[in-house]
Write a protein that holds these residues in place. Structure first.
Motif, PDB file in Angstrom:
ATOM      1  N   TRP A 105       0.812  -1.211   0.000  1.00 18.39           N
ATOM      2  CA  TRP A 105       0.000   0.000   0.000  1.00 18.39           C
ATOM      3  C   TRP A 105       0.853   1.272   0.000  1.00 18.39           C
ATOM      4  N   ASP A 108       2.985   3.160  -3.336  1.00 21.81           N
ATOM      5  CA  ASP A 108       2.235   4.011  -4.278  1.00 21.81           C
ATOM      6  C   ASP A 108       1.898   5.359  -3.655  1.00 21.81           C
ATOM      7  N   VAL A 109       1.567   5.334  -2.364  1.00 24.68           N
ATOM      8  CA  VAL A 109       1.229   6.578  -1.663  1.00 24.68           C
ATOM      9  C   VAL A 109       2.448   7.485  -1.574  1.00 24.68           C
ATOM     10  N   TYR A 290      -3.805  12.675   3.298  1.00 21.92           N
ATOM     11  CA  TYR A 290      -3.481  12.112   1.985  1.00 21.92           C
ATOM     12  C   TYR A 290      -3.521  10.586   2.022  1.00 21.92           C
ATOM     13  N   VAL A 291      -2.946   9.994   3.076  1.00 21.69           N
ATOM     14  CA  VAL A 291      -2.953   8.542   3.212  1.00 21.69           C
ATOM     15  C   VAL A 291      -4.382   8.018   3.275  1.00 21.69           C
ATOM     16  N   GLU A 294      -5.939   8.222  -0.207  1.00 21.40           N
ATOM     17  CA  GLU A 294      -5.341   7.284  -1.160  1.00 21.40           C
ATOM     18  C   GLU A 294      -5.683   5.836  -0.827  1.00 21.40           C
TER      19      GLU A 294
END
Length: 306
Positions: A105, A108-109, A290-291, A294
């Protein structure tokens, strides 16, 4: 801007170990030892007692630690306040994450976040969910990303998304022919379990307990902290395991593993943890938001493997 010697001393005092402090600070152990020696020479007194494999603070060390925590806290707040006067986010963020999130995970973040904010320096520490939770609670980390739901009062948690858990095994395994499997269907087969403190292990334990199956009824094949090792043993036909859908997608599509849905279906949560009542910079708040966004997007957009 804080004295590096104070930063190193604070880490050694909090971790109780030169080795763990070096790992936390991304330094070598000799470099940590040198910084402590320099600080003790500055104050002309011993700050740490080293004996019998343990480290303890001297009375002078207790005083220095109390002031170091205040100085380091003010230094971090100063850096954040000044950087927030500019339009561009910058600075270091200390991230703790479970092994599955770190592998499937977070990359990409981080990639997209770094493209957006190139002056941000993420420092990532990988451990199981329980260890990450404890480090967030101790304020050693700015943010934690784990797969268990915490109820600790000194942690603020945000539920970002969830990922379905599935049985994995070799395509030739007797379980591979089923479309769904209950807990009772599994007890006759060797189980490849996770290490204690792992979030998925906790959920798997609850799954079997809910079906009235005691741990003594399960045939344990191995207990591993590495998901890569778990997938390898499962692919070799040594047993079955429970893993999140995102972590097994490529293996299933390429035919190395079979994935079977559980009945009832179970999910692992993706939790974002922040220390409660700690100064929170715009960088930390922005990254946490943001996490969450996403993770939710990735969970929604993913293609199911079965």
């Amino acid at each position: 801007m804080a004295d590096r010697r104070l930063q190193v001393f604070h880490a050694v005092a909090k971790h109780g170990s030169f080795t763990r402090a070096a790992e936390h600070l991304f330094m070598t152990q000799p470099a940590v030892t040198f910084q402590i020696k320099q600080l003790e020479e500055h104050f002309d007194t011993r700050l740490l007692d080293r004996g019998h494999g343990k480290i303890s603070l001297t009375p002078a060390g207790e005083i220095v630690l109390a002031y170091a925590e205040r100085i380091l806290g003010l230094s971090a707040e100063l850096d954040s306040r000044v950087s927030e006067m500019t339009d561009e986010l910058a600075g270091q963020i200390k991230i703790g994450t479970s092994t599955t999130i770190a592998a499937y995970w977070l990359p990409d973040v981080l990639e997209s976040f770094k493209r957006k904010y190139p002056r941000v320096l993420p420092r990532v520490v990988v451990g199981n969910s329980k260890l990450t939770e404890e480090r967030v609670a101790a304020r050693d980390l700015d943010i934690g990303l784990i797969e268990i739901v915490t109820e600790q009062h000194n942690i603020e948690r945000r539920s970002a998304a969830r990922d379905e858990l599935m049985i994995i095994c070799s395509p030739d395994h007797p379980l591979a022919k089923f479309k769904k499997l209950s807990a009772k269907d599994l007890i006759a087969h060797p189980f490849i379990d996770r290490d204690p403190g792992n979030g998925i292990r906790q959920i798997a334990d609850e799954f079997f307990e809910a079906a009235g199956i005691a741990g003594s009824e399960i045939t344990l094949c191995a207990e591993l902290g590495s998901l890569a090792a778990i997938k390898q043993l499962a692919a070799a036909g040594l047993g079955f395991a429970i893993a999140s859908e995102r972590a097994i997608r490529r293996d299933v599509l390429e035919g190395r593993l079979a994935a079977i849905r559980l009945e009832p279906r179970i999910y692992t949560p993706l939790e974002v943890l922040l220390p409660r009542d700690k100064f929170r910079s715009r960088l930390i708040t922005t990254f946490a938001d943001y996490v969450c966004e996403e993770f939710a997007r990735m969970a929604k957009d993913k293609d199911a493997v079965i």
